[in-house]
Structure formats: structure tokens, C-alpha cells
Design a protein around this motif. Structure first.
Motif, PDB file in Angstrom:
ATOM      1  N   TYR A   1      -5.619  12.556  -3.927  1.00 46.91           N
ATOM      2  CA  TYR A   1      -6.795  11.713  -3.766  1.00 46.91           C
ATOM      3  C   TYR A   1      -6.410  10.272  -3.506  1.00 46.91           C
ATOM      4  O   TYR A   1      -7.246   9.448  -3.187  1.00 46.91           O
ATOM      5  CB  TYR A   1      -7.676  11.805  -5.011  1.00 46.91           C
ATOM      6  N   ALA A   2      -5.138   9.945  -3.690  1.00 53.71           N
ATOM      7  CA  ALA A   2      -4.750   8.542  -3.588  1.00 53.71           C
ATOM      8  C   ALA A   2      -3.291   8.413  -3.215  1.00 53.71           C
ATOM      9  O   ALA A   2      -2.499   9.306  -3.482  1.00 53.71           O
ATOM     10  CB  ALA A   2      -4.987   7.872  -4.934  1.00 53.71           C
ATOM     11  N   LYS A   3      -2.974   7.297  -2.621  1.00 50.16           N
ATOM     12  CA  LYS A   3      -1.587   7.013  -2.256  1.00 50.16           C
ATOM     13  C   LYS A   3      -1.294   5.556  -2.626  1.00 50.16           C
ATOM     14  O   LYS A   3      -2.162   4.693  -2.465  1.00 50.16           O
ATOM     15  CB  LYS A   3      -1.452   7.192  -0.733  1.00 50.16           C
ATOM     16  N   ILE A   4      -0.092   5.310  -3.100  1.00 52.37           N
ATOM     17  CA  ILE A   4       0.308   3.918  -3.343  1.00 52.37           C
ATOM     18  C   ILE A   4       0.722   3.342  -1.995  1.00 52.37           C
ATOM     19  O   ILE A   4       1.653   3.841  -1.357  1.00 52.37           O
ATOM     20  CB  ILE A   4       1.463   3.850  -4.356  1.00 52.37           C
ATOM     21  N   THR A   5       0.019   2.296  -1.550  1.00 50.37           N
ATOM     22  CA  THR A   5       0.300   1.735  -0.226  1.00 50.37           C
ATOM     23  C   THR A   5       0.949   0.350  -0.300  1.00 50.37           C
ATOM     24  O   THR A   5       1.302  -0.211   0.731  1.00 50.37           O
ATOM     25  CB  THR A   5      -0.992   1.656   0.609  1.00 50.37           C
ATOM     26  N   GLY A   6       1.078  -0.182  -1.520  1.00 44.93           N
ATOM     27  CA  GLY A   6       1.761  -1.471  -1.656  1.00 44.93           C
ATOM     28  C   GLY A   6       2.217  -1.679  -3.091  1.00 44.93           C
ATOM     29  O   GLY A   6       1.560  -1.223  -4.028  1.00 44.93           O
ATOM     30  N   THR A   7       3.365  -2.329  -3.249  1.00 39.83           N
ATOM     31  CA  THR A   7       3.860  -2.635  -4.601  1.00 39.83           C
ATOM     32  C   THR A   7       4.297  -4.098  -4.665  1.00 39.83           C
ATOM     33  O   THR A   7       4.656  -4.698  -3.646  1.00 39.83           O
ATOM     34  CB  THR A   7       5.076  -1.762  -4.980  1.00 39.83           C
ATOM     35  N   GLY A   8       4.271  -4.651  -5.870  1.00 36.78           N
ATOM     36  CA  GLY A   8       4.757  -6.023  -6.074  1.00 36.78           C
ATOM     37  C   GLY A   8       5.151  -6.206  -7.519  1.00 36.78           C
ATOM     38  O   GLY A   8       4.752  -5.419  -8.386  1.00 36.78           O
ATOM     39  N   SER A   9       5.942  -7.226  -7.780  1.00 32.75           N
ATOM     40  CA  SER A   9       6.308  -7.490  -9.175  1.00 32.75           C
ATOM     41  C   SER A   9       6.725  -8.938  -9.324  1.00 32.75           C
ATOM     42  O   SER A   9       7.036  -9.615  -8.338  1.00 32.75           O
ATOM     43  CB  SER A   9       7.453  -6.577  -9.625  1.00 32.75           C
ATOM     44  N   TYR A  10       6.715  -9.392 -10.556  1.00 32.57           N
ATOM     45  CA  TYR A  10       7.214 -10.740 -10.831  1.00 32.57           C
ATOM     46  C   TYR A  10       7.757 -10.792 -12.256  1.00 32.57           C
ATOM     47  O   TYR A  10       7.108 -10.329 -13.193  1.00 32.57           O
ATOM     48  CB  TYR A  10       6.106 -11.794 -10.660  1.00 32.57           C
ATOM     49  N   LEU A  11       8.974 -11.330 -12.368  1.00 36.47           N
ATOM     50  CA  LEU A  11       9.595 -11.512 -13.688  1.00 36.47           C
ATOM     51  C   LEU A  11       9.815 -13.001 -13.898  1.00 36.47           C
ATOM     52  O   LEU A  11      10.237 -13.702 -12.961  1.00 36.47           O
ATOM     53  CB  LEU A  11      10.948 -10.794 -13.739  1.00 36.47           C
TER      54      LEU A  11
ATOM     55  N   PHE B   1      12.266  -6.164 -26.264  1.00 29.97           N
ATOM     56  CA  PHE B   1      11.145  -6.421 -25.348  1.00 29.97           C
ATOM     57  C   PHE B   1      11.379  -7.572 -24.375  1.00 29.97           C
ATOM     58  O   PHE B   1      12.192  -8.458 -24.627  1.00 29.97           O
ATOM     59  CB  PHE B   1       9.881  -6.688 -26.173  1.00 29.97           C
ATOM     60  N   GLY B   2      10.608  -7.552 -23.275  1.00 31.36           N
ATOM     61  CA  GLY B   2      10.677  -8.618 -22.281  1.00 31.36           C
ATOM     62  C   GLY B   2       9.294  -8.870 -21.687  1.00 31.36           C
ATOM     63  O   GLY B   2       8.309  -8.245 -22.084  1.00 31.36           O
ATOM     64  N   ASP B   3       9.250  -9.802 -20.726  1.00 30.67           N
ATOM     65  CA  ASP B   3       7.994 -10.183 -20.077  1.00 30.67           C
ATOM     66  C   ASP B   3       8.062  -9.870 -18.579  1.00 30.67           C
ATOM     67  O   ASP B   3       9.163  -9.909 -17.993  1.00 30.67           O
ATOM     68  CB  ASP B   3       7.749 -11.687 -20.242  1.00 30.67           C
ATOM     69  N   GLY B   4       6.912  -9.640 -17.967  1.00 29.27           N
ATOM     70  CA  GLY B   4       6.892  -9.404 -16.523  1.00 29.27           C
ATOM     71  C   GLY B   4       5.611  -8.696 -16.099  1.00 29.27           C
ATOM     72  O   GLY B   4       4.785  -8.334 -16.940  1.00 29.27           O
ATOM     73  N   ALA B   5       5.470  -8.512 -14.788  1.00 33.69           N
ATOM     74  CA  ALA B   5       4.282  -7.822 -14.264  1.00 33.69           C
ATOM     75  C   ALA B   5       4.636  -7.024 -13.025  1.00 33.69           C
ATOM     76  O   ALA B   5       5.502  -7.423 -12.245  1.00 33.69           O
ATOM     77  CB  ALA B   5       3.183  -8.837 -13.923  1.00 33.69           C
TER      78      ALA B   5
END
Ligand code: ACO
Length: 317
Positions: free
Chosen positions: A2-12, A156-160
Motif C-alpha cells: 500500500y505504500a513505498k518509501i520514496t525519500g529519506t533524510g536524517s540529521y545528527l 543514548f544519543g540525539d538525532g532525527a
């Protein structure tokens, strides 16, 4: 599907805190941390917040998906560590990226949060309600940590991390699985800091490490077998298993249970530590940027954490 991942991003965040720096704060060592967890370093937010991390990851994912923010129908942010209660982080992201047509909300399912948010977005697609979603996992766990507790602060760490998901109708039913066990809620806990004294939990992260370890190495293989069985596939047919990046020993044990080579379990926890709901979308983005996700690849993605919660799904890239 039903769905596809068409874009990814991240930031640390820029500040990379290695085990040697940490050993100046608490009585620990690089050798102890690496041998017990596999972690060498983590990123710690000095000025960033859950909102600023989310916005940066979201902008990257939108760029990668080559869509206009106005095409986004839904924004979900999964986090346990936002600095603000109101407005929700998803509404902050909406304003920052100009996704004027999106509905926006946050959810909390701890380290299973990204998986939960992804499944909610896809359920909306299946119901015919939306076409495009932006699903983000973002954490500033450094906000919740007792920096004098060597049992937890090393982990633990931080990020998105962010993903753009696009509806793709097809007859193939893809199994999604979510579980929780609230009777084990005390195993990993933290109060919000508001209404002091009303919560039974302390104001920084408490963890019964051994219980979490036992839970993860038992329930995650069961979960993966459940997904495989419902999809009529065997573990050998799966190209990569993308697991919540908590601990190398946990991931190695799961690989052993499944009789799979550890090379099918990519890891970035060495450099990022455990970033709760951000760990899976950050891993997806790392692999995507490295060109390691090829069209048609079969993936099992699974998370596990406080609640207790655990869940996963089968994806095709
Ligand atoms: N440095 C040095 N020594 C330490 C440290 C440290 N950072 N932390 C604990 N120790 C000491 C303890 O005090 C203890 O000493 P003692 O024997 O003199 O009392 C000894 O090391 C052993 O302590 P344990 O807690 O029994 O260590 P264990 O081998 O269980 O490892 C760990 C601890 C790494 C936390 C392990 O239990 C684990 O991996 N648990 C899973 C936890 C996890 O991944 N949590 C992530 C959050 S939840 C999630 O994301 C799913």
C-alpha cells in the motif's frame, strides 16, 4: 503493497561525544562500553531541539523524494523527548516546511515509535484518506538522561530521521505487527517533569538493563517469525533486517536466533548510540545514501522498547 518509501533524510547534532569524553563524566571506559553495547560514540544536541532536528531531517527527505511540501497530506512525529508539549512537533515541522495541506500530530511508542507512526500512516493510505505522508522519528534523549548514572548515560544519543511515504495501491497484503505489554511498564521509565510527585517514575531515565535485554532477545525473533509466517516467507528470503539500534549484543543474539548471518543486520549504533524512535529512519537514510538499498530488496524492519512495545513490518524497497 500500500505504500513505498520514496525519500529519506536524517540529521545528527554536530557534537560527537565518544566514549573517552564520556569517561571523564562517569566511572566507565571505552573498553567496557564497546564490549557490552558496541557503541563508540553518540551525537549530543547542544543548541538543537527535537523540532530543529525534525525540520532538518524532513527537508532532506522531501528533497530526496522530489516532492513539493504541499503534496504532503499527513505529518507524524514520533518522540519521547520533545522540549515542548504544545504545539506538537509535527505542527512545528508543518510550518517550517510549508506543508500547508497536511494534518499533523505526534505519537509516543518509545523505541517502537517510528514503526507505529509508519503503520498509522499506511493505515490511512489503505483507508483511502491520504496519498503522501512524512513520518519522522526525532529524539533529544540527552534531555532525559541522568549524566551521573553510568548504567544509562552511556547508551543514548540525539538525532532525527525522516521518510516520505507514498501510497501505492496493489493487491498484495503486507503484514504489519504491533504488540505491547503494559504490565512491564516499570522496566524502562521516565516522568515528564511536570506535575512533580504525581508520576510514579523518576525525572530521568530509569532502566532495568537485564530485563530489557531478556525482553528484546526473546520477543524480537518471535515478532520476525510472526511477520514472515503471515507473509509466507522464510528468513533466508530476506535481504536485510533493519532493527532498532539499541545494542550490538541484542542484534547479534537476534541474528543467531534467526540463523542468519550478522552481515544481514546493518548497524550504525557504533557512531550514534541508541536514538530511540530516530534509530530506524536514520539507519534507512544511511543505507539509502550509501546506495545499499536496491529496488526490489526485501526488508524486515522492527523496533522494540519501553512500554513495553514491539512491532515490525515487511517492506520492499
Ligand atoms: N561502565 C563500567 N561499569 C559499569 C557500567 C559502565 N558504564 N555500567 C554498569 N557497570 C558495572 C555495574 O556497576 C556492575 O558492576 P558490579 O558487578 O561491580 O556490580 C557491572 O558493570 C555489571 O553490570 P550489569 O548492569 O549487570 O551489566 P550488564 O552486563 O547487564 O550490561 C547493559 C549492562 C549494557 C545495560 C545490558 O544490560 C544491556 O545491554 N541491556 C539492554 C539495555 C538496552 O539496550 N537499553 C536500551 C534502551 S531500551 C531500548 O532501546 C530497547
Amino acid at each position: 503493497m500500500y505504500a513505498k518509501i520514496t525519500g529519506t533524510g536524517s540529521y545528527l547534532p554536530n557534537h560527537r561525544m565518544d566514549n573517552f569524553e564520556l569517561s571523564k563524566l562517569v566511572d566507565t571506559s571505552d573498553e567496557w562500553i564497546q564490549s557490552r553495547t558496541g557503541i563508540k560514540a553518540r551525537h549530543i544536541a547542544e543548541h538543537d531541539t527535537v523540532v530543529s532536528l525534525s525540520v532538518r531531517a524532513a527537508k532532506e527527505a522531501i528533497c530526496d523524494a522530489e516532492i513539493d511540501p504541499e503534496e504532503i497530506d499527513l505529518i507524524i512525529v514520533s518522540s519521547v523527548s520533545a522540549e515542548q508539549v504544545l504545539p506538537c512537533t509535527a505542527c512545528e515541522v508543518q510550518a517550517a516546511i510549508g506543508a500547508v495541506n497536511a494534518a499533523s500530530f505526534d505519537l509516543n511508542a518509545a523505541c517502537t515509535g517510528f514503526i507505529t507512526a509508519y503503520q498509522v500512516a499506511v493505515a490511512q493510505m489503505k483507508a483511502g484518506l491520504i496519498q503522501t505522508a512524512l513520518v519522522i522519528g526525532a529524539e533529544c534523549l540527552s534531555n532525559l538522561i541522568d549524566w551521573t548514572d553510568r548504567g544509562t548515560c552511556i547508551l543514548f544519543g540525539d538525532g532525527a530521521g525522516a521518510t516520505v511515504i507514498t501510497c501505492e495501491n496493489s493487491d498484495i497484503e503486507v503484514p504489519f505487527v504491533l504488540h505491547s505489554d503494559g504490565t512491564k511498564r516499570h522496566v524502562l521509565s521516565c516522568s515528564s517533569g511536570f506535575g512533580a510527585g504525581k508520576s510514579p517514575y523518576g525525572e530521568s531515565v530509569f532502566m532495568d538493563g537485564r530485563e530489557i535485554y531478556k525482553f528484546a532477545v526473546k520477543k524480537v525473533p518471535e515478532l520476525i517469525y510472526e511477520i514472515l509466517e503471515r507473509h509466507g516467507r522464510s528468513a533466508d528470503e530476506i535481504d536485510l533486517f533493519l532493527l532498532h539500534q539499541a545494542n550490538k549484543r541484542i542484534i547479534s543474539s537476534i541474528a543467531k536466533h534467526l540463523h542468519q548471518d550478522l552481515s544481514k543486520f546493518p548497524m550504525n549504533l557504533q557512531e550514534n548510540g541508541n536514538i530511540s524512535s530516530a534509530s530506524i529512519p536514520v539507519l534507512l537514510d544511511d543505507l539509502n545514501k550509501q546506495g545499499k538499498l536496491k529496488p526490489g530488496m526485501k526488508l524486515i524492519v522492527a523496533g522494540f522498547g519501553a512500554g513495553l512495545t514491539w512491532g515490525g513490518m515487511y517492506l520492499e524497497w
